[in-house]
Write an enzyme that holds these catalytic residues in place. Sequence first.
Site, mmCIF file in Angstrom:
data_model
loop_
_atom_site.group_PDB
_atom_site.id
_atom_site.type_symbol
_atom_site.label_atom_id
_atom_site.label_comp_id
_atom_site.label_asym_id
_atom_site.label_seq_id
_atom_site.Cartn_x
_atom_site.Cartn_y
_atom_site.Cartn_z
ATOM 1 N N LYS A 164 3.969 10.167 1.489
ATOM 2 C CA LYS A 164 3.878 8.829 0.929
ATOM 3 C C LYS A 164 4.967 7.939 1.529
ATOM 4 O O LYS A 164 6.152 8.291 1.514
ATOM 5 C CB LYS A 164 4.032 8.872 -0.593
ATOM 6 C CG LYS A 164 2.887 9.585 -1.309
ATOM 7 C CD LYS A 164 1.610 8.780 -1.281
ATOM 8 C CE LYS A 164 0.521 9.390 -2.123
ATOM 9 N NZ LYS A 164 -0.723 8.602 -2.129
ATOM 10 N N ASP A 193 0.458 8.080 4.024
ATOM 11 C CA ASP A 193 -0.280 7.201 3.120
ATOM 12 C C ASP A 193 0.661 6.099 2.673
ATOM 13 O O ASP A 193 1.610 6.345 1.931
ATOM 14 C CB ASP A 193 -0.794 7.988 1.915
ATOM 15 C CG ASP A 193 -1.664 7.133 0.992
ATOM 16 O OD1 ASP A 193 -1.880 5.944 1.308
ATOM 17 O OD2 ASP A 193 -2.126 7.660 -0.033
ATOM 18 N N GLU A 221 -3.007 6.189 6.283
ATOM 19 C CA GLU A 221 -3.973 5.773 5.267
ATOM 20 C C GLU A 221 -3.567 4.442 4.643
ATOM 21 O O GLU A 221 -2.413 4.269 4.255
ATOM 22 C CB GLU A 221 -4.041 6.865 4.200
ATOM 23 C CG GLU A 221 -5.028 6.624 3.082
ATOM 24 C CD GLU A 221 -5.096 7.812 2.131
ATOM 25 O OE1 GLU A 221 -5.723 7.653 1.060
ATOM 26 O OE2 GLU A 221 -4.533 8.883 2.437
ATOM 27 N N ASP A 246 -8.838 3.288 2.570
ATOM 28 C CA ASP A 246 -8.990 3.933 1.269
ATOM 29 C C ASP A 246 -9.310 2.874 0.218
ATOM 30 O O ASP A 246 -10.471 2.616 -0.083
ATOM 31 C CB ASP A 246 -7.728 4.710 0.912
ATOM 32 C CG ASP A 246 -7.813 5.402 -0.451
ATOM 33 O OD1 ASP A 246 -8.917 5.462 -1.029
ATOM 34 O OD2 ASP A 246 -6.780 5.886 -0.950
ATOM 35 N N LYS A 270 -13.608 8.474 -2.433
ATOM 36 C CA LYS A 270 -13.112 8.945 -3.728
ATOM 37 C C LYS A 270 -14.172 8.643 -4.776
ATOM 38 O O LYS A 270 -14.676 7.516 -4.849
ATOM 39 C CB LYS A 270 -11.779 8.280 -4.096
ATOM 40 C CG LYS A 270 -10.613 8.734 -3.228
ATOM 41 C CD LYS A 270 -9.323 8.043 -3.617
ATOM 42 C CE LYS A 270 -8.151 8.549 -2.765
ATOM 43 N NZ LYS A 270 -6.914 7.770 -3.013
ATOM 44 N N SER A 298 -8.883 12.091 -3.958
ATOM 45 C CA SER A 298 -9.024 11.865 -5.394
ATOM 46 C C SER A 298 -7.846 11.061 -5.898
ATOM 47 O O SER A 298 -6.854 10.866 -5.196
ATOM 48 C CB SER A 298 -9.109 13.193 -6.147
ATOM 49 O OG SER A 298 -7.844 13.830 -6.170
ATOM 50 N N ASP A 323 -8.366 15.924 1.071
ATOM 51 C CA ASP A 323 -7.108 15.665 0.350
ATOM 52 C C ASP A 323 -7.366 15.884 -1.136
ATOM 53 O O ASP A 323 -7.514 14.943 -1.900
ATOM 54 C CB ASP A 323 -6.648 14.228 0.642
ATOM 55 C CG ASP A 323 -5.397 13.841 -0.148
ATOM 56 O OD1 ASP A 323 -4.579 14.742 -0.442
ATOM 57 O OD2 ASP A 323 -5.248 12.651 -0.476
ATOM 58 N N ASP A 325 -5.622 17.952 -3.591
ATOM 59 C CA ASP A 325 -4.538 18.727 -4.181
ATOM 60 C C ASP A 325 -4.273 18.362 -5.635
ATOM 61 O O ASP A 325 -3.468 19.004 -6.313
ATOM 62 C CB ASP A 325 -3.245 18.523 -3.378
ATOM 63 C CG ASP A 325 -2.864 17.045 -3.244
ATOM 64 O OD1 ASP A 325 -3.696 16.185 -3.610
ATOM 65 O OD2 ASP A 325 -1.763 16.749 -2.765
#
Length: 357
Positions: A164, A193, A221, A246, A270, A298, A323, A325
């Site tokens: 991140k 991201d 992302e 995204d 997502k 997600s 992705d 997790d």
Amino acid sequence: MEPVIKKIDVQEAAVPLKRPFKTALRTVTTAQTLIVKMTTSDGKVGYGEAAPTPVITGDTLPSIESAINDVIGPKLIGKPLFDSADIKATIDQSMVHNSSPKAALNIAVNDLLAQSYGVPLYQLLGGHSDHITTDYTVSVGTIEDMITQAQDLITKGFTTLKIKVGDDSEEADLDKIVAIRKAVGPAIQIRLDANQGWHPKQAVAVINRMRELNLNVQLVEQPVKATDFDGLAYVTANTTTMIMADESIFSIEDAARIISMRGCDIINLKLMKAGGIDNAVKINTLAEAAGIPCMVGSMIESSVSVTAAAHLAAAKRNIQYVDLDASMMFSSNPIAGGIINQKNEISFPDLPGLGFK
């Protein structure tokens, strides 16, 4: 006699995360979610989930619950399960926006359909693979903390890390990635991201600098604001690192617009954004026709909707990145069953539907 939808129940769940999850947009310590239980007249039960993410979808627990109980759900009662096109259209058309409650109901319907056909959902959706490999996210923190997170994940078997960024200056983000790359070595795949945290020119500068430093970043992302389609296209055109959309893409209309602008290299699907599995499939089909691969990701979701997303990811050839997790971050999950996590591998029980007990 053909089964019909008989009852829809919703239940809130609040589960502490194993550690706080921080991004440029928010910090989560306890995951709040809503589980949907859809029962048919022949006694089958399908599960769905809606995760409130107000800063992204605008959905909250009260709004999700009201949408299901007061608006969409009543329209589904009595509908024949195998008239699934009508059921899914009713979910989509009963109200605008509200993508998370729509996702929960759509997931439950797909679970019931796969159970009725006696196959795992990924087989009903396309059956490309019976397992997938996921990354794991390193949340925002000090450089030392993020290095510790990264090294811990590597010891647990993860070979791809999502880092991140975007919560600080580009110089701070650059220092962060330089330090993490040095700590984890060249063999670990790194994805970034930014969670909309950069301006377009700022994004181009820092992404290109990372490439000059040979930091081997696989993809970046959502570097810019979700509504800044021109900015996203600018970043894509002025970098050679793959750029993923995204938050910019909720609908097939968003996807069509981004694709027509050549605005990204990858699309992140997502379920909470798309309004469920079927709309995500439509976006993936459009992306595949344009030669654009997809990722399935997600929000902070439990094993119910993460399992649904995993079935989608396994089903489709064009979904090349995973992705998922989120449910591994939970201290526990609200329902037994679903996907099987073993290190970075996700597999499926030999049970029909989503595999919940």
